[in-house]
Design an enzyme around this catalytic site. Structure first.
Site, mmCIF file in Angstrom:
data_model
loop_
_atom_site.group_PDB
_atom_site.id
_atom_site.type_symbol
_atom_site.label_atom_id
_atom_site.label_comp_id
_atom_site.label_asym_id
_atom_site.label_seq_id
_atom_site.Cartn_x
_atom_site.Cartn_y
_atom_site.Cartn_z
ATOM 1 C CE LYS A 77 -4.245 -1.796 0.767
ATOM 2 N NZ LYS A 77 -5.453 -1.470 -0.008
ATOM 3 C CE LYS A 130 -10.724 -4.194 -2.481
ATOM 4 N NZ LYS A 130 -9.899 -3.656 -3.577
#
Length: 351
Positions: free
Chosen positions: A149, A256
């Site tokens: 990230k 997702k």
């Protein structure tokens, strides 16, 4: 008659988890149970995850829709009325587990134990020294693909971290990065060039979603592959999906299911991406679900021929997670069962 019960559950992070958007300490989710008069004695369970600030729907909208689904005529009626992405994800999971006597959601070589799923090792945003240490641990434990990230620290520190991983482990390790929309069109290209020079596999969502013109230019000119993530949220019809992919022309999609229309929505994205004229790659990942939702996504993934690591390693984030039928050995996620390992705890939550 089909009855749907629902109850909220607050997942607690073991340590605060940072993205470029926020710091997470807890996350709201809902568990649901479905019973069908035509299948007496059977029950199916699912998770309706809420990702505030990222999901297309609000927690209040989720509660309203779950209340409206309390009693439905049949499965077709229930599926037609489950409109919100997270609700559809939970309902599809619960219905499938209800219908299968063994409680499985998607049966495959994965659930019969003959196939495992390779996953990436996710490194959360922390002080850079901690990120480096975590990456080293994951690689030494067997991960051959790590994902960072990025976007919340000084860029020079972040690129130095990627450089250090590449220098220490060479090209044997695949590196992915996820900016969560942290960059701007003005500063993104030099950063992409630096990442490409280090052999980074791809970057997820380099700029904020909702800027199709900018994303199209970035995908066209980027020296490394671009993966759309948040850009897919709220795009619901097949025509909209095809138009988005044909306009932006990304190299990858990050799917997702809880955020992109449940399993039916994710399947449609996969079909659109895989058309010969597009040839867009994809991988599945979780939206920080509990082990209930993670298990459902892993079973969905296990049906597909997977040639790259998936993003399914979030089961250990929470202090109050439920039991899991999944086991991680190195980078390989396996299904060990039983399918109903969390049913009793869910019954207590749904009392």
């Amino acid at each position: 008659m089909i009855r749907v019960d629902a109850a909220p559950y607050l997942l607690k992070f073991k340590t605060p988890s940072r993205t470029s958007r926020e710091v997470l300490t807890e996350k709201l989710t809902f568990f649901i149970r479905i019973k069908d008069d035509e299948l007496p004695g059977r029950e199916g369970f699912g998770e309706v995850p809420v990702f505030k600030g990222l999901s297309a729907e609000t927690p209040e909208e989720v509660v309203a829709e779950l209340n409206a689904l309390a009693n439905c005529e049949n499965a077709e009626d229930l599926l037609s009325r489950a409109i919100l992405s997270s609700v559809k994800f939970g309902v599809e999971s619960a219905l499938r587990s209800l219908r299968n006597e063994n409680g499985l959601i998607f049966e495959s070589e994965f659930t019969d134990g003959s196939k495992s799923i390779r996953i990436n090792g996710l490194v959360w945003m922390n002080p850079v020294a901690e990120m480096q240490e975590e990456a080293f641990r994951k690689i030494e434990s067997g991960f051959k693909c790590v994902k960072f990230k990025i976007g919340a620290r000084e860029w020079e520190d972040e690129i130095a971290l990627v450089r250090k991983i590449r220098e220490r482990f060479g090209t044997a390790i695949t590196i992915r990065v996820d900016a969560n929309g942290a960059f701007t069109e003005d500063d993104v290209m030099p950063k992409l060039e630096e990442l490409a020079a280090l052999g980074v596999h791809s970057i997820e969502q380099p700029v904020k979603a909702g800027q199709p013109e900018a994303m199209r230019r970035i995908c066209k000119n980027s020296p490394l592959p671009i993966a759309l993530d948040e850009e897919l949220i709220g795009v619901t019809t097949r025509r909209e999906k095809e138009e988005l992919l044909d306009f932006i022309r990304p190299q990858y999609l990050v799917l997702k299911p809880a955020l992109c229309g449940g399993f039916s929505g994710a399947s449609e994205w996969i079909d659109c991406a895989g058309k010969e004229e597009r040839g867009i790659g994809w991988w599945l990942t979780s939206a920080l679900e509990s082990n209930v939702g993670l298990n459902a996504i892993a079973q969905f993934a296990g049906q597909h021929p997977l040639d790259i690591p998936q993003g399914l390693g979030t089961g250990g984030l929470y202090t109050n997670n439920l039991p899991s039928p999944l086991q991680l050995v190195g980078e390989n996620l396996t299904y060990t069962g039983p399918a109903d390992c969390y049913y009793q705890q869910l019954r207590e939550i749904l009392k």
